[in-house]
Design a protein around this motif. Structure first.
Motif, mmCIF file in Angstrom:
data_model
loop_
_atom_site.group_PDB
_atom_site.id
_atom_site.type_symbol
_atom_site.label_atom_id
_atom_site.label_comp_id
_atom_site.label_asym_id
_atom_site.label_seq_id
_atom_site.Cartn_x
_atom_site.Cartn_y
_atom_site.Cartn_z
ATOM 1 N N ALA A 141 55.365 6.731 -16.374
ATOM 2 C CA ALA A 141 55.336 5.292 -16.114
ATOM 3 C C ALA A 141 53.899 4.799 -15.924
ATOM 4 O O ALA A 141 53.526 3.722 -16.422
ATOM 5 N N VAL A 142 53.078 5.568 -15.219
ATOM 6 C CA VAL A 142 51.687 5.167 -15.007
ATOM 7 C C VAL A 142 50.882 5.266 -16.301
ATOM 8 O O VAL A 142 49.995 4.439 -16.551
ATOM 9 N N ARG A 143 51.204 6.237 -17.147
ATOM 10 C CA ARG A 143 50.496 6.338 -18.431
ATOM 11 C C ARG A 143 50.727 5.104 -19.289
ATOM 12 O O ARG A 143 49.840 4.672 -20.038
ATOM 13 N N ARG A 144 51.915 4.539 -19.193
ATOM 14 C CA ARG A 144 52.169 3.293 -19.933
ATOM 15 C C ARG A 144 51.246 2.183 -19.435
ATOM 16 O O ARG A 144 50.759 1.363 -20.232
ATOM 17 N N GLU A 145 51.006 2.155 -18.129
ATOM 18 C CA GLU A 145 50.100 1.149 -17.575
ATOM 19 C C GLU A 145 48.648 1.447 -17.968
ATOM 20 O O GLU A 145 47.850 0.522 -18.159
ATOM 21 N N GLU A 146 48.304 2.717 -18.089
ATOM 22 C CA GLU A 146 46.966 3.067 -18.575
ATOM 23 C C GLU A 146 46.768 2.537 -19.993
ATOM 24 O O GLU A 146 45.701 1.982 -20.327
ATOM 25 N N SER A 147 47.780 2.700 -20.826
ATOM 26 C CA SER A 147 47.690 2.214 -22.209
ATOM 27 C C SER A 147 47.531 0.700 -22.252
ATOM 28 O O SER A 147 46.867 0.157 -23.145
ATOM 29 N N ALA A 148 48.146 0.029 -21.271
ATOM 30 C CA ALA A 148 48.061 -1.432 -21.212
ATOM 31 C C ALA A 148 46.755 -1.908 -20.580
ATOM 32 O O ALA A 148 46.479 -3.113 -20.569
ATOM 33 N N GLY A 149 45.969 -0.977 -20.026
ATOM 34 C CA GLY A 149 44.685 -1.332 -19.442
ATOM 35 C C GLY A 149 44.746 -1.799 -18.003
ATOM 36 O O GLY A 149 43.733 -2.251 -17.453
ATOM 37 N N THR A 150 45.908 -1.679 -17.364
ATOM 38 C CA THR A 150 46.029 -2.128 -15.973
ATOM 39 C C THR A 150 45.734 -1.025 -14.970
ATOM 40 O O THR A 150 45.486 -1.307 -13.797
ATOM 41 N N VAL A 151 45.782 0.235 -15.427
ATOM 42 C CA VAL A 151 45.416 1.378 -14.584
ATOM 43 C C VAL A 151 44.314 2.157 -15.283
ATOM 44 O O VAL A 151 44.429 2.475 -16.473
ATOM 45 N N GLU A 152 43.240 2.448 -14.548
ATOM 46 C CA GLU A 152 42.157 3.272 -15.059
ATOM 47 C C GLU A 152 42.076 4.530 -14.203
ATOM 48 O O GLU A 152 41.945 4.461 -12.988
ATOM 49 N N ARG A 153 42.184 5.676 -14.852
ATOM 50 C CA ARG A 153 42.185 6.945 -14.123
ATOM 51 C C ARG A 153 40.780 7.528 -13.997
ATOM 52 O O ARG A 153 39.969 7.441 -14.922
ATOM 53 N N PHE A 154 40.545 8.148 -12.862
ATOM 54 C CA PHE A 154 39.309 8.887 -12.617
ATOM 55 C C PHE A 154 39.676 10.278 -12.104
ATOM 56 O O PHE A 154 39.547 10.582 -10.921
ATOM 57 N N PRO A 155 40.165 11.165 -12.986
ATOM 58 C CA PRO A 155 40.447 12.534 -12.553
ATOM 59 C C PRO A 155 39.137 13.286 -12.334
ATOM 60 O O PRO A 155 38.062 12.799 -12.703
ATOM 61 N N HIS A 156 39.213 14.443 -11.736
ATOM 62 C CA HIS A 156 38.057 15.265 -11.330
ATOM 63 C C HIS A 156 36.968 14.434 -10.618
ATOM 64 O O HIS A 156 35.788 14.632 -10.811
ATOM 65 N N GLY A 171 35.367 -1.107 -0.400
ATOM 66 C CA GLY A 171 35.346 -0.166 -1.519
ATOM 67 C C GLY A 171 35.065 1.232 -1.031
ATOM 68 O O GLY A 171 35.212 1.550 0.151
ATOM 69 N N CYS A 172 34.665 2.091 -1.968
ATOM 70 C CA CYS A 172 34.375 3.477 -1.607
ATOM 71 C C CYS A 172 33.429 4.090 -2.623
ATOM 72 O O CYS A 172 33.206 3.554 -3.707
ATOM 73 N N THR A 173 32.868 5.233 -2.239
ATOM 74 C CA THR A 173 32.014 6.015 -3.120
ATOM 75 C C THR A 173 32.775 7.269 -3.525
ATOM 76 O O THR A 173 33.375 7.937 -2.682
ATOM 77 N N VAL A 174 32.771 7.581 -4.813
ATOM 78 C CA VAL A 174 33.412 8.798 -5.308
ATOM 79 C C VAL A 174 32.388 9.574 -6.132
ATOM 80 O O VAL A 174 31.386 9.017 -6.590
ATOM 81 N N GLN A 175 32.657 10.856 -6.323
ATOM 82 C CA GLN A 175 31.717 11.717 -7.037
ATOM 83 C C GLN A 175 32.431 12.474 -8.145
ATOM 84 O O GLN A 175 33.497 13.061 -7.938
ATOM 85 N N ASP A 176 31.832 12.457 -9.337
ATOM 86 C CA ASP A 176 32.348 13.227 -10.469
ATOM 87 C C ASP A 176 32.058 14.705 -10.211
ATOM 88 O O ASP A 176 30.894 15.106 -10.097
ATOM 89 N N THR A 177 33.115 15.523 -10.091
ATOM 90 C CA THR A 177 32.904 16.937 -9.769
ATOM 91 C C THR A 177 32.359 17.723 -10.955
ATOM 92 O O THR A 177 31.908 18.853 -10.789
ATOM 93 N N TYR A 178 32.401 17.156 -12.154
ATOM 94 C CA TYR A 178 31.830 17.829 -13.327
ATOM 95 C C TYR A 178 30.327 17.587 -13.434
ATOM 96 O O TYR A 178 29.564 18.506 -13.721
ATOM 97 N N THR A 179 29.918 16.342 -13.204
ATOM 98 C CA THR A 179 28.505 15.981 -13.418
ATOM 99 C C THR A 179 27.727 15.777 -12.127
ATOM 100 O O THR A 179 26.497 15.762 -12.145
ATOM 101 N N GLY A 180 28.443 15.569 -11.014
ATOM 102 C CA GLY A 180 27.768 15.274 -9.750
ATOM 103 C C GLY A 180 27.424 13.811 -9.580
ATOM 104 O O GLY A 180 26.905 13.414 -8.533
ATOM 105 N N GLU A 181 27.723 12.982 -10.586
ATOM 106 C CA GLU A 181 27.385 11.562 -10.523
ATOM 107 C C GLU A 181 28.173 10.850 -9.424
ATOM 108 O O GLU A 181 29.376 11.050 -9.277
ATOM 109 N N LEU A 182 27.493 10.012 -8.659
ATOM 110 C CA LEU A 182 28.136 9.191 -7.633
ATOM 111 C C LEU A 182 28.468 7.824 -8.220
ATOM 112 O O LEU A 182 27.632 7.185 -8.860
ATOM 113 N N LEU A 183 29.706 7.395 -8.006
ATOM 114 C CA LEU A 183 30.150 6.073 -8.461
ATOM 115 C C LEU A 183 30.477 5.220 -7.250
ATOM 116 O O LEU A 183 31.124 5.685 -6.302
#
Length: 517
Positions: A141-156, A171-183
């Motif tokens: 169900a959430v993947r359908r919303e991703e396809s519609a652009g209403t949900v954006e996933r940030f795994p890892h 808001g919040c700060t998150v970190q990409d565990t692959y690259t170390g980048e802070l968002l």
């Protein structure tokens, strides 16, 4: 311009919240350290509670409510529990329509099984793999919303800290565990759905990806915690490596029996001591009885007398797991068991609508203290996660009025624990917060854990201090030095708060019920 909700955690509570937010016209950023397919929600086995009454037992939401509060030993918010149990039947039927492959009867009604602490068959299930079925349906169900652009996933991506302006979350700060980048995500509201505190103990039935780091960081930032001492030990687990493997309560719900060999003969101690519910007493009671008997005898779970049809159509997953991981055929031999840490009733303090103490910050699922009080009924965790995710998202969408461009002060990011310090913390908490505790072990644990630095040991210390402050026995919290329940003093929520210098423990009155049964 659409409002944006950042959801941290992509298990059942997070996915449910995402779908609810989208229905309310919001966009969602869904942050998780792992893909949803690896969330702990996938591991849930036994089922989800709802008073569907498909067995002709005259069950009702009111009885579900009463059983939930009774198991909670007076510590659950009655208004929140009322809302959950009233919504349960429609929620489960909607999940079935969404595609969850629940077991059904010959009459095409949802099948129900017995679960601990409940006299009626109330637990809908998909063999012994209910969590996988629920997650599969919600992920699609959430993947359908991703396809519609209403949900954006940030795994890892890992949560690091909140963006705050005083007591307002922006808001919040998150970190990409692959690259170390802070968002840096500036948004209208943040919803935490990161699961239980298994990483603080290590040796549990749960996923160690549920580190507890997010909850610990919120505690450091001043968000109060509730009922941290209420840790559920599941009665039937088996040691597997450095963790505990769960033998689902579904086994006892379908007729499995607990026994110990005494003088060479099976002693069915639960059936002897509790003739009405026997092996299906609430988990806190059953775990204590198993723990007590195991001090003198080896305890077993026996499923050898269950019909072949039950094993093939209702417990097939459990049969496969035991063959794969334990190399035992539960159809032919009993399994030796001991209690193991399984669920955390305590966590982030939220109110009936899943608000935290900070504006625009919400929490749902096992990471927060809601619905279960001092002891959770089996089958209520999946219900509480999905329903709680809905309520938290609805509240955020209805109440958030701040601009996403509000100024935010970013807190400093603390280093993580070293592996050695992590192991020390696990050992301290496991030793001090067992099935039975006392002041001596709790005080010793506090002295040891104070030698460790970091947010996780700080939260661990709050758990120990909460347990020390509650000088009574209630639900999952059993004090050998205070074996009696004391309603006059302690029929209240334990609240732990970090003020930047020390941990303060207080007790808050349970909300009054607003309606008549």
């Amino acid at each position: 311009m659409k409002h944006t909700l950042v959801i941290v955690g992509a298990g059942l509570a997070g996915l449910s919240a995402a779908l609810t937010a989208v229905k309310n016209g919001w966009t969602v950023k869904l942050v998780s350290s792992l893909a949803s397919e690896r969330a702990q929600s996938v591991m849930a086995e036994g089922g989800i509670n709802a008073a569907l009454n498909t067995k002709g037992e005259e069950d009702s939401p009111e009885q579900h409510y009463t059983d939930t509060l009774t198991a909670a030993c007076g510590l659950a918010d009655p208004n929140a529990v009322w809302g959950m149990t009233q919504a349960a039947s429609e929620l489960v039927r909607s999940l079935h329509h969404l595609g969850v492959q629940f077991n059904v009867t010959d009459d095409d009604e949802l099948d129900l099984r017995n679960f601990g602490g409940q006299k009626k068959k109330r637990t809908a299930f998909a063999q012994s793999d209910t969590g996988k079925q629920l997650m599969t349906a919600l992920i699609d169900a959430v993947r359908r919303e991703e396809s519609a652009g209403t949900v954006e996933r940030f795994p890892h991506h890992k949560f690091r800290t909140l963006l705050l302006s005083g007591n307002i979350c922006g808001g919040c700060t998150v970190q990409d565990t692959y690259t170390g980048e802070l968002l840096r995500f500036v948004c209208d509201a943040v919803l935490i759905a990161t699961g239980g505190l298994h990483g603080l103990f290590g040796d549990t039935t749960g996923s160690l990806a549920n580190t507890g780091e997010v909850t610990a960081e919120l505690f450091r930032l001043g968000v109060p915690m509730a009922n941290l001492e209420m840790i559920q030990y599941h009665p039937t687990t088996v040691e597997l490596g450095e963790k505990r493997m769960l033998l689902s309560e579904a086994a006892r719900g379908e007729g499995g029996r607990l026994f110990a060999l005494r003088n060479g003969k099976p002693w069915y101690f639960m059936e002897e001591k509790y003739p009405e519910l026997g092996n299906l007493m609430p988990r806190d009671i059953t775990a204590r009885e198993v723990w007590t008997v195991s001090r003198d005898y080896e305890v077993f779970l026996d499923m050898t007398e269950l019909p072949k049809e039950v094993m093939e159509h209702k417990l097939a997953g459990l049969v496969d797991d035991c063959q794969t991981y334990l190399h035992k055929d539960i159809r032919k031999e009993p399994i030796p068991i001991l209690p193991g840490i399984h669920y955390f009733m305590g966590g982030i303090q939220v109110d009936e609508r899943h608000r935290t103490s900070m504006r625009n910050l919400y929490a749902a699922g096992e990471c927060c203290a809601q619905y279960h009080g001092a002891n959770r009924l089996g089958g209520n965790s999946l219900l509480g996660a999905i329903y709680g995710g809905q309520i938290a998202a609805e509240t955020a969408c209805r109440e958030t009025v701040s601009s996403p461009n509000m100024p935010c002060a970013e807190e400093s990011l603390l280093p993580e624990l070293s592996p050695d310090a992590q192991m020390q913390m696990n050992r301290i908490l496991l030793n001090a917060l067992g099935v039975v505790r006392d002041a001596q072990t709790l005080e010793a644990g506090i002295q040891e854990i104070r030698k460790l630095s970091g947010t996780l040991p700080l939260l661990g210390c709050a758990m120990l201090e909460s347990a020390l402050a509650r000088k009574e026995s209630r639900g999952a919290h059993w004090r050998a030095d205070y074996p009696q329940r004391n309603d006059a003093v302690y029929c209240k929520t334990t609240v732990a708060h970090w003020n930047g210098q020390h941990i303060a423990i207080s007790f808050k009155s349970i909300p009054e019920r607003r309606y008549d049964l």
